[in-house]
Motif scaffolding. Structure first.
Motif, PDB file in Angstrom:
ATOM      1  N   ASP A  76       0.827  -1.213   0.000  1.00 39.15           N
ATOM      2  CA  ASP A  76       0.000   0.000   0.000  1.00 39.15           C
ATOM      3  C   ASP A  76       0.859   1.261   0.000  1.00 39.15           C
ATOM      4  O   ASP A  76       0.575   2.218  -0.732  1.00 39.15           O
ATOM      5  N   LEU A  77       1.913   1.262   0.802  1.00 45.42           N
ATOM      6  CA  LEU A  77       2.801   2.415   0.862  1.00 45.42           C
ATOM      7  C   LEU A  77       3.520   2.618  -0.469  1.00 45.42           C
ATOM      8  O   LEU A  77       3.626   3.740  -0.964  1.00 45.42           O
ATOM      9  N   ALA A  78       3.985   1.542  -1.068  1.00 40.51           N
ATOM     10  CA  ALA A  78       4.671   1.642  -2.360  1.00 40.51           C
ATOM     11  C   ALA A  78       3.725   2.165  -3.436  1.00 40.51           C
ATOM     12  O   ALA A  78       4.119   2.964  -4.288  1.00 40.51           O
ATOM     13  N   GLU A  79       2.467   1.737  -3.383  1.00 34.69           N
ATOM     14  CA  GLU A  79       1.485   2.228  -4.347  1.00 34.69           C
ATOM     15  C   GLU A  79       1.251   3.727  -4.169  1.00 34.69           C
ATOM     16  O   GLU A  79       1.202   4.490  -5.143  1.00 34.69           O
ATOM     17  N   LEU A  80       1.126   4.154  -2.921  1.00 30.12           N
ATOM     18  CA  LEU A  80       0.943   5.576  -2.633  1.00 30.12           C
ATOM     19  C   LEU A  80       2.140   6.390  -3.121  1.00 30.12           C
ATOM     20  O   LEU A  80       1.977   7.443  -3.753  1.00 30.12           O
ATOM     21  N   GLN A  81       3.345   5.899  -2.861  1.00 31.31           N
ATOM     22  CA  GLN A  81       4.552   6.601  -3.298  1.00 31.31           C
ATOM     23  C   GLN A  81       4.625   6.672  -4.821  1.00 31.31           C
ATOM     24  O   GLN A  81       5.014   7.703  -5.383  1.00 31.31           O
ATOM     25  N   ALA A  82       4.233   5.598  -5.491  1.00 30.43           N
ATOM     26  CA  ALA A  82       4.238   5.599  -6.954  1.00 30.43           C
ATOM     27  C   ALA A  82       3.236   6.612  -7.496  1.00 30.43           C
ATOM     28  O   ALA A  82       3.532   7.361  -8.438  1.00 30.43           O
ATOM     29  N   ASP A  83       2.051   6.645  -6.900  1.00 29.58           N
ATOM     30  CA  ASP A  83       1.033   7.608  -7.329  1.00 29.58           C
ATOM     31  C   ASP A  83       1.497   9.046  -7.105  1.00 29.58           C
ATOM     32  O   ASP A  83       1.311   9.915  -7.966  1.00 29.58           O
ATOM     33  N   MET A  84       2.106   9.296  -5.958  1.00 25.17           N
ATOM     34  CA  MET A  84       2.587  10.647  -5.647  1.00 25.17           C
ATOM     35  C   MET A  84       3.712  11.063  -6.598  1.00 25.17           C
ATOM     36  O   MET A  84       3.755  12.215  -7.059  1.00 25.17           O
ATOM     37  N   ALA A  85       4.603  10.144  -6.902  1.00 26.49           N
ATOM     38  CA  ALA A  85       5.707  10.451  -7.816  1.00 26.49           C
ATOM     39  C   ALA A  85       5.176  10.754  -9.212  1.00 26.49           C
ATOM     40  O   ALA A  85       5.635  11.688  -9.880  1.00 26.49           O
ATOM     41  N   PHE A  86       4.191   9.990  -9.667  1.00 29.60           N
ATOM     42  CA  PHE A  86       3.610  10.224 -10.976  1.00 29.60           C
ATOM     43  C   PHE A  86       2.865  11.559 -11.000  1.00 29.60           C
ATOM     44  O   PHE A  86       2.955  12.319 -11.971  1.00 29.60           O
ATOM     45  N   ASP A  87       2.140  11.865  -9.924  1.00 31.95           N
ATOM     46  CA  ASP A  87       1.437  13.157  -9.840  1.00 31.95           C
ATOM     47  C   ASP A  87       2.422  14.330  -9.870  1.00 31.95           C
ATOM     48  O   ASP A  87       2.154  15.352 -10.511  1.00 31.95           O
ATOM     49  N   ALA A  88       3.556  14.175  -9.195  1.00 30.93           N
ATOM     50  CA  ALA A  88       4.580  15.228  -9.208  1.00 30.93           C
ATOM     51  C   ALA A  88       5.126  15.422 -10.619  1.00 30.93           C
ATOM     52  O   ALA A  88       5.344  16.552 -11.068  1.00 30.93           O
ATOM     53  N   TYR A  89       5.329  14.317 -11.329  1.00 29.05           N
ATOM     54  CA  TYR A  89       5.806  14.395 -12.716  1.00 29.05           C
ATOM     55  C   TYR A  89       4.777  15.117 -13.585  1.00 29.05           C
ATOM     56  O   TYR A  89       5.124  16.015 -14.359  1.00 29.05           O
ATOM     57  N   LEU A  90       3.512  14.732 -13.471  1.00 28.08           N
ATOM     58  CA  LEU A  90       2.468  15.375 -14.285  1.00 28.08           C
ATOM     59  C   LEU A  90       2.341  16.860 -13.973  1.00 28.08           C
ATOM     60  O   LEU A  90       2.170  17.671 -14.892  1.00 28.08           O
ATOM     61  N   ALA A  91       2.441  17.222 -12.701  1.00 28.69           N
ATOM     62  CA  ALA A  91       2.349  18.633 -12.322  1.00 28.69           C
ATOM     63  C   ALA A  91       3.510  19.426 -12.918  1.00 28.69           C
ATOM     64  O   ALA A  91       3.306  20.525 -13.451  1.00 28.69           O
ATOM     65  N   ALA A  92       4.693  18.866 -12.868  1.00 29.43           N
ATOM     66  CA  ALA A  92       5.864  19.554 -13.449  1.00 29.43           C
ATOM     67  C   ALA A  92       5.715  19.661 -14.960  1.00 29.43           C
ATOM     68  O   ALA A  92       6.066  20.679 -15.556  1.00 29.43           O
TER      69      ALA A  92
END
Length: 58
Positions: free
Chosen positions: A8-24
């Motif tokens: 669950d934590l790894a999934e959350l981290q992956a989602d957050m990293a992808f969201d950061a990429y999309l925002a940038a």
């Protein structure tokens, strides 16, 4: 931490990293920044996939 919690934590981290990429990307960030964020997102996704496959194997 249980394997389920780690997944669950790894999934959350992956989602957050992808969201950061999309925002940038939306903010037209410098290509070096985008490359770095994309790499981070891919690593996080890979970590999630590895943990998930371990969980399915049990």
């Amino acid at each position: 931490m249980t394997l389920e919690q780690s997944i669950d934590l790894a999934e959350l981290q992956a989602d957050m990293a992808f969201d950061a990429y999309l925002a940038a990307f939306d903010e037209d960030a410098h290509p070096t920044t985008l490359d770095s964020l994309e790499t981070e997102a891919l690593i996080a996704r890979s970590r999630y996939d590895d943990l998930r496959s371990q969980g399915l194997g049990h």
